[in-house]
Design an enzyme around this catalytic site. Sequence first.
Site, mmCIF file in Angstrom:
data_model
loop_
_atom_site.group_PDB
_atom_site.id
_atom_site.type_symbol
_atom_site.label_atom_id
_atom_site.label_comp_id
_atom_site.label_asym_id
_atom_site.label_seq_id
_atom_site.Cartn_x
_atom_site.Cartn_y
_atom_site.Cartn_z
ATOM 1 N N HIS A 93 -4.737 2.324 4.065
ATOM 2 C CA HIS A 93 -4.850 2.776 2.676
ATOM 3 C C HIS A 93 -4.827 4.296 2.636
ATOM 4 O O HIS A 93 -4.902 4.974 3.667
ATOM 5 C CB HIS A 93 -6.183 2.310 2.076
ATOM 6 N N GLU A 134 -0.667 3.788 -2.955
ATOM 7 C CA GLU A 134 -1.057 4.385 -1.681
ATOM 8 C C GLU A 134 0.147 4.361 -0.739
ATOM 9 O O GLU A 134 0.371 3.393 0.000
ATOM 10 C CB GLU A 134 -2.270 3.638 -1.116
ATOM 11 N N HIS A 186 -3.011 -1.456 -2.385
ATOM 12 C CA HIS A 186 -2.990 -0.712 -3.649
ATOM 13 C C HIS A 186 -1.614 -0.055 -3.762
ATOM 14 O O HIS A 186 -1.178 0.656 -2.861
ATOM 15 C CB HIS A 186 -4.088 0.344 -3.684
ATOM 16 N N GLU A 220 -8.556 4.656 5.803
ATOM 17 C CA GLU A 220 -8.290 5.532 4.664
ATOM 18 C C GLU A 220 -7.698 6.822 5.200
ATOM 19 O O GLU A 220 -8.338 7.541 5.967
ATOM 20 C CB GLU A 220 -9.579 5.817 3.888
#
Length: 351
Positions: free
Chosen positions: A167, A75, A72, A230
């Site tokens: 991410h 990010e 993404h 994450e």
Amino acid sequence: MTSNVEAAVPAMLADFLAYTLSGARPGPAEALGACAEGVSYAWLDEGVIELTPAARSGRHAMPVVLVSAGIHGDETAPLELVSRMIADIARGEVPLACELCIVLGNVAAMCAGNRYLDDDLNRLFCGRHAQLTQSREAPRARALEAAAARLFERAGGERERWHIDMHTAIRASVFERFALLPYTGAALSREMFAWLADAQIEAVLLHTAKGNTYTHFTAESFGAKACTLELGKVRPFGENDLSRYAGVDDAVRALVSGRARADAAPMPRVFTVIGQITKHTDAFELLMADDVANFTPFAKGTVLARDANYCYAVTHAEERIVFPNRTVKPGLRAGLTVVETTAETLAGLAR
């Protein structure tokens, strides 16, 4: 470190992120080369580079590692971590004990400062890009599948394969650093959980169905030990406090350098997906605040979402919401619900 050694680091490796974002593409003479400690490098595609150790003896036993970031485009923290690690390998400050491929994912979206241009790149793997031929993300998904295939197929059948896909989350989280493991039907790896513990990952989310993410692709197609990490919340380039992810940074560096793990770290808590909230129409309502944190708990009976002929209510004593997003396109996931399964998962890990 002497200045002449510093000067010997190719500009492409000294700041691979800046080089990639500039749109530069090396000529044939610059695409291949060597840096400190005899490490060779090969630029394969925009944002994709392979690094190979000098040692030939024992190569057949060396692990192969794929580290990806920026799937993404907004990010940014993982991109900065990965670029810094490349520079340290090139300077000889991080020894290389694996065949390593680095992927900076959605470069066009990075340059635009967006999550994606047309479609979420992390929903286009496992061949799904073939269904969205007009999407600007489709060729990139195909290219990143090819980069993984090149690395892992060359490794043969016996060598250990890893894929760390980093991410940052759109919103805050009860657990600032958490991981997602793809579902393939294979037994969960104790080695993966130990690595996640070393990386100071606080929670692990277990998928229970196959998906179309990059880690689903590498785990299912090549048997890679694959995880999605994450790390905190999305922030613009230059505004990340990378010290908050020092544990992850150190664990990735230990993995690529073959460094032994330190004393056993506490295992993360584990949560298993038990439901998915899907946005079917534009009438969809997500019945929670826009800033609700990932892993926020809800009690039995709470209605979390409604759509035209659809309602999602909590059926367990407690369920937690992960990745709630009312703005996704109709037909896409607007959230996952999970329950804690720490004790039974850790007790059942494969040795």
